[in-house]
Design an enzyme around this catalytic site. Structure first.
Site, PDB file in Angstrom:
ATOM      1  N   LYS A  30       0.841  -1.269   0.071  1.00 12.14           N
ATOM      2  CA  LYS A  30      -0.054   0.025   0.185  1.00 12.14           C
ATOM      3  C   LYS A  30       0.898   1.317   0.051  1.00 12.14           C
ATOM      4  CE  LYS A  30      -2.700   2.255   3.431  1.00 12.14           C
ATOM      5  NZ  LYS A  30      -2.110   3.186   4.168  1.00 12.14           N
ATOM      6  N   ARG A  35       3.036   6.192  -3.153  1.00  9.75           N
ATOM      7  CA  ARG A  35       4.364   6.821  -3.210  1.00  9.75           C
ATOM      8  C   ARG A  35       4.750   6.718  -4.907  1.00  9.75           C
ATOM      9  NH1 ARG A  35       4.249   5.916   1.739  1.00  9.75           N
ATOM     10  NH2 ARG A  35       5.400   7.190   3.570  1.00  9.75           N
ATOM     11  N   SER A 172       1.676  12.097  13.101  1.00  5.51           N
ATOM     12  CA  SER A 172       2.055  11.434  11.949  1.00  5.51           C
ATOM     13  C   SER A 172       2.873  11.763  10.962  1.00  5.51           C
ATOM     14  CB  SER A 172       0.576  11.651  11.078  1.00  5.51           C
ATOM     15  OG  SER A 172       0.691  11.109   9.849  1.00  5.51           O
ATOM     16  N   GLN A 174       3.113  11.344   8.061  1.00  3.77           N
ATOM     17  CA  GLN A 174       2.486  11.611   6.744  1.00  3.77           C
ATOM     18  C   GLN A 174       2.645  13.317   6.454  1.00  3.77           C
ATOM     19  OE1 GLN A 174      -1.505  10.142   6.687  1.00  3.77           O
ATOM     20  NE2 GLN A 174      -0.655   7.902   6.785  1.00  3.77           N
ATOM     21  N   ASP A 317       1.295  -0.436  11.613  1.00  2.64           N
ATOM     22  CA  ASP A 317       0.257  -0.867  10.849  1.00  2.64           C
ATOM     23  C   ASP A 317       0.139  -2.547  10.923  1.00  2.64           C
ATOM     24  OD1 ASP A 317      -0.600   1.619   9.756  1.00  2.64           O
ATOM     25  OD2 ASP A 317       0.030   1.347   7.836  1.00  2.64           O
ATOM     26  N   ARG A 348      -7.548   2.962  17.610  1.00  2.00           N
ATOM     27  CA  ARG A 348      -6.960   1.630  17.700  1.00  2.00           C
ATOM     28  C   ARG A 348      -6.369   1.183  19.011  1.00  2.00           C
ATOM     29  NH1 ARG A 348      -3.922   1.531  11.585  1.00  2.00           N
ATOM     30  NH2 ARG A 348      -5.880   1.349  10.473  1.00  2.00           N
ATOM     31  N   ARG A 391      -7.687  -2.721   9.696  1.00  5.07           N
ATOM     32  CA  ARG A 391      -7.051  -3.372  10.487  1.00  5.07           C
ATOM     33  C   ARG A 391      -7.629  -4.151  11.471  1.00  5.07           C
ATOM     34  NH1 ARG A 391      -2.865  -3.017   7.164  1.00  5.07           N
ATOM     35  NH2 ARG A 391      -2.426  -1.126   6.214  1.00  5.07           N
ATOM     36  N   LYS A 417      -9.952  -1.354   2.057  1.00  3.24           N
ATOM     37  CA  LYS A 417      -9.201  -0.366   2.185  1.00  3.24           C
ATOM     38  C   LYS A 417      -7.820  -0.525   1.664  1.00  3.24           C
ATOM     39  CE  LYS A 417      -8.111   3.820   5.158  1.00  3.24           C
ATOM     40  NZ  LYS A 417      -6.600   3.863   4.863  1.00  3.24           N
TER      41      LYS A 417
HETATM   42  O1  LIG Z   1       3.241   7.231   5.047  1.00  7.12           O
HETATM   43  C1  LIG Z   1       2.523   6.326   4.902  1.00  7.12           C
HETATM   44  O2  LIG Z   1       2.148   5.855   3.855  1.00  7.12           O
HETATM   45  C2  LIG Z   1       1.864   5.654   6.038  1.00  7.12           C
HETATM   46  C3  LIG Z   1       2.503   6.164   7.308  1.00  7.12           C
HETATM   47  C4  LIG Z   1       1.859   5.515   8.589  1.00  7.12           C
HETATM   48  O3  LIG Z   1       0.850   6.501   9.309  1.00  7.12           O
HETATM   49  P1  LIG Z   1       1.541   7.478  10.523  1.00  7.12           P
HETATM   50  O4  LIG Z   1       2.664   8.394  10.082  1.00  7.12           O
HETATM   51  O5  LIG Z   1       0.145   8.532  10.353  1.00  7.12           O
HETATM   52  O6  LIG Z   1       1.716   6.780  11.511  1.00  7.12           O
HETATM   53  C5  LIG Z   1       0.885   4.408   8.368  1.00  7.12           C
HETATM   54  O7  LIG Z   1       0.013   4.111   9.541  1.00  7.12           O
HETATM   55  C6  LIG Z   1       0.071   4.504   7.253  1.00  7.12           C
HETATM   56  O8  LIG Z   1      -0.850   3.283   7.204  1.00  7.12           O
HETATM   57  C7  LIG Z   1       0.727   4.801   5.904  1.00  7.12           C
HETATM   58  C1  LIG Z   2      -3.467   4.128   9.141  1.00 10.35           C
HETATM   59  C2  LIG Z   2      -3.628   3.415   7.774  1.00 10.35           C
HETATM   60  O1  LIG Z   2      -3.714   4.082   6.836  1.00 10.35           O
HETATM   61  P1  LIG Z   2      -3.846   5.838   6.293  1.00 10.35           P
HETATM   62  O2  LIG Z   2      -3.167   6.736   7.229  1.00 10.35           O
HETATM   63  O3  LIG Z   2      -3.061   6.079   5.056  1.00 10.35           O
HETATM   64  O4  LIG Z   2      -5.404   6.078   6.219  1.00 10.35           O
HETATM   65  C3  LIG Z   2      -3.592   2.053   7.686  1.00 10.35           C
HETATM   66  O5  LIG Z   2      -3.378   1.538   6.576  1.00 10.35           O
HETATM   67  O6  LIG Z   2      -3.558   1.221   8.556  1.00 10.35           O
END
Ligand SMILES: O=C(O)C1=C[C@@H](OP(=O)(O)O)[C@@H](O)[C@H](O)C1
Ligand SMILES: C=C(OP(=O)(O)O)C(=O)O
EC number: 2.5.1.19
Length: 441
Positions: A30, A35, A172, A174, A317, A348, A391, A417
């Protein structure tokens, strides 16, 4: 859109399984699918992304990139992307579905446009997840940002020049990844300072890895608190191969460890930056018989498992999947440093505690940890709430396979998802499910 042959929405009834046996190929990652597709769209010219995930999150990314003007052509399991480079179409409303990473990565890139709106048809899930840390970073860079309380729906307008920037990485990773995708296309690049107690280092390294695969120069210090990406670069189009998915595979491996039989899972690179690779070590430490030969992992299941205490942030994850192992291991397992789990598709920590307690387990939580005391057996014969979280659904499915009587999981279609073929894969190993009309969506 669904290629799994299952109803659009459904509850699943999980029947107890005697054993799991057979061979599977791990689904495409995923995190690398999202990316690579994004980087391909940011590259001028054509990129072939080989072996793309078929999950809802992958579709969400493809849909948004097409809306921004990328050409998307499916060729078998691959996707050929004709990129828009540094010029996504302005004035577009993007809907990333329920995909956090997709939404946030695109929010960073939206600073290249003179206006992009983000909406979601998951107001109770993605719509509740916090975006403020990224929005603050973007507005400090000069972007115009509108939102109510830092949540979707929201809009972002550039242009921004770049330079020094700060972003919190405490809730996060992200947000920082989003700025990293944006940085090379800004005139001034970004000298990023990641503030707070940085979480999820592994996905940040996957972002750096992706930039490198597309010929983008970046430097980072060891703890990733400083990441420097020069501006005026372009993403180089080409061909990239999506590796196998460790987070989803962790659920298959945990299932295989819990039940007698033998399962071989291929397409799991040994040297991979996905943090959930650590799930293999955790299962081994719990007593599972797991061996690797090249990119294939074999589990001989049914051995007694015992509790562990681990920092779960490195394999965020896979915590749910490993919680299934913990629920049937001797002793009390604690996942420490997992506060970010509260900010995912559901909470979670608390929601997991509630569902496990419903199944008869002893579970406790703190602000940033989850402790599960294993039980020798689970009675089953309950309806558990999937919380719209793929999950959580994986965790509950594993417990249903081990219970003495069936377990019903509501809203099990949300598995799509990240892992649309999850139930099909387990069926191929001998598990049995009934798919019933969903009690609620
Ligand atoms: O960068 C990514 O693709 C992800 C980062 C993680 O999130 P967090 O950075 O919020 O922990 C992960 O839980 C998510 O499923 C995917
Ligand atoms: C938290 C998850 O994804 P995302 O943050 O991309 O929604 C996941 O894949 O468990």
């Amino acid at each position: 859109m669904s290629t799994d042959g299952l109803p659009e929405t459904f509850d699943v009834v999980v029947h107890p399984a005697r054993e799991l046996r057979g061979e599977l190929r791990a689904q495409p990652s995923k995190n690398y699918t999202t990316r690579y597709l994004l980087a391909a769209a940011l590259a001028p010219g054509e990129t072939r992304v080989v072996g793309v995930a078929t999950s809802e999150d992958a579709h969400a990314m493809l849909r948004c990139l097409a809306d921004w003007g990328a050409g998307i052509t499916h060729v078998g399991d691959d996707v050929v992307v004709r990129g828009f480079g540094a010029s996504p179409r302005p004035g577009v409303a993007l809907n990333p579905g329920n995909a956090g990473a997709v939404a946030r990565f695109l929010m960073g890139v939206a600073a290249l446009t003179t206006g992009t709106t983000f909406v979601t048809d998951y107001p109770d899930s993605l719509g509740r997840r916090p975006q403020g840390d990224l929005l603050d970073a973007l507005s400090r860079l000069g972007a115009r940002v509108e939102s109510e309380g830092g949540r979707l729906p929201l809009s972002i307008s550039g242009p921004v020049r770049g330079g020094a920037a700060q972003v919190s990485a405490e809730r996060s990773s992200q947000y920082a990844s989003a700025l990293m995708f944006l940085a090379p296309l800004l005139p001034g690049g970004l000298d990023l300072h990641l503030t707070g107690d940085i979480k999820s280092h592994a996905p940040l390294r996957q972002t750096l890895d992706t930039l490198e695969a597309f010929g983008v120069r970046a430097t980072a210090n060891d703890d990733l608190s400083r990441i420097s990406i020069p501006g005026g670069q372009s993403y180089r189009p080409g061909r990239v191969l999506v590796p196998g998915d460790y987070p989803g595979s962790a659920a298959i491996l945990a299932a295989a460890a819990l039940l007698p039989g033998e399962v071989r899972l291929s397409n799991l690179r040994e040297h991979d930056l996905q943090g959930e690779r650590e799930a293999l070590d955790v299962l081994r430490e719990m007593g599972a018989d797991l061996t690797r030969a090249g990119d294939a992992v074999t589990v001989r299941g049914g051995r007694p498992l015992h509790a562990v205490t681990r920092d779960g942030d490195g394999f965020t994850d896979a915590v749910q999947a490993l919680s299934a192992a913990a629920a049937l291991a001797g002793g009390t397992t604690t996942w420490e440093n997992v506060a970010t789990l509260r900010l995912k598709e559901c909470d979670r920590i608390s929601d997991t505690r509630r569902e496990l307690q419903r199944l008869g387990l002893e579970v406790s939580e703190t602000a940033d940890s989850l402790s599960i005391t294993g039980a020798p057996r689970l009675a089953g014969n309950v309806t558990a709430d999937g919380h719209g979280d793929h999950r959580m659904i994986m965790l509950l499915t594993l417990l249903g396979l081990k219970a003495d009587a069936p377990v019903r999981i509501t809203g099990a279609h949300h598995i799509r998802k990240s892992y649309p073929h999850f139930f099909g894969h387990l069926e191929a190993l001998g598990a049995r499910f009934d798919y019933l009309p969903a009690e609620r969506h």
